[in-house]
Write an enzyme that holds these catalytic residues in place. Sequence first.
Site: not given
Length: 485
Positions: A74, A173, A149
């Site tokens: 990420k 997330s 997210s």
Amino acid sequence: MHTKTLKQLSALLQTKQVSATELARHFLQRIDASDLNAFLHVDAGLTLAQAAAADARLARGDSTALTGIPIAHKDIFVTRDWRATAGSKMLENYISPFDATVVERFNSAGMVTLGKLNCDEFAMGSSNQNSHFGPVRNPWDKLAIPGGSSGGSAAAIAARLSPAATATDTGGSIRQPASLCGVTGIKPTYGRVSRFGMIAFASSLDQAGPIAQTAEDCALLLNAMAGFDPRDSTSLERADEDFTRDLQRDVRGLRIGVPREYFGEGLAPDVEQAVRAALAEYEKLGATLVDISLPKTALSIPVYYVIAPAEASSNLSRFDGVRYGHRAEHYGDLSDMYKRTRAEGFGEEVKLRILVGAYVLSHGYYDAYYLQAQKIRRLIAEDFKQAFTQCDVIMGPVSPTVAWDLGEKVDDPVANYLADIFTLSTSLAGLPGMSIPCGFGQGEKNSRRPVGLQLIGNYFEEAKLLNIAHQYQLATGWHQMQPLA
Ligand code: GLN
């Protein structure tokens, strides 16, 4: 090759049926051909150099179970060789002088980095539509959001662009995008995984974890990821654990707490049906369902949306045009430079949260909002403490609906916030939580969109959660399903 789990790929690498270089090339090709916008930065030269090093290690025989396995990070983790943007214009071209602890740990296990994954700006969001670099598409239906997210992480696993990904969870997330993309993810107990080098959003909530196809793969990844780090002051000093140790245990006699508040108004019927079917499957495996109550669930939304912005407003003050990233080209004095830099560098949602955060912390409002939120946060943790006297694990939906359409809820922050109702309280309490695929819903569009089952454990019970999830995955096939594209 890409349909295989991390565990299966590891066996192929160890027996030399495939090389790390072949694997890396295969996944790089898939990434190149993909139109999901899941990756923000790929550099084949860097990846192949890591793969060659992994092959040398495999040949020497000093490999781990993860050596040669591709992984993508990420873009909230800083990396020395790849850009780290946090999905923001502010950090568009930022390259860190060091690797995040999580990245360093995977590197030293011999994993091969495929690149950096798209996410909501500074991890604020639940649809990936807040990324400065455009939304990620859901591989099950390209007109749908992947969740957020960590939307890039979940989409990359679902589309088999990587066998493993890192993600972070501040209020859902990891679990929510895993749920909406039909993959497996775990958010560990707060403090299990180092936050060093994770670009901070809300420090008392941020926690990293893996996303992969299966619970077994997540256990292998967590083995490398978790552990004490003196560079993170909230890192827990606990002995290293083998998170695979309980995978084979059966679930007979397991008491599953089913919170009333997770099945009320607002839960879409298609999601409820899939989750109830998963609970019935656990009963078949010998578990019993216990009716429990988490009475403060609804308060988790206002509490989280006071505390998280408060911490964000402080954390994001470092982006001032001096120390990191973007600086406005034209400005008058120093204060004008700050203003223009931040006005240009941050997106709408980030600005909204900085304003809310500064407001709730300000003199005169601190007691009414921030302090009050902290008190209720404590009561939310008490709810769970009480619940765990009646059950061993808590289960329910991750998200009240399946993935919504791209373009939906973009101008309505509150609609996004409400969708976090089942994930926020776990984060506020610092408990571990998981999402595993358990079926499909229709959404409103009659397309096939995944549903996730949420598992919430008591503090430090990741091994137990992974065990419970693994037993379900031995008995069912939802985690093996793949989107067509
Ligand atoms: N959706 C929540 C938010 O927007 C959670 C995000 C996260 O866990 N990083 O803050």
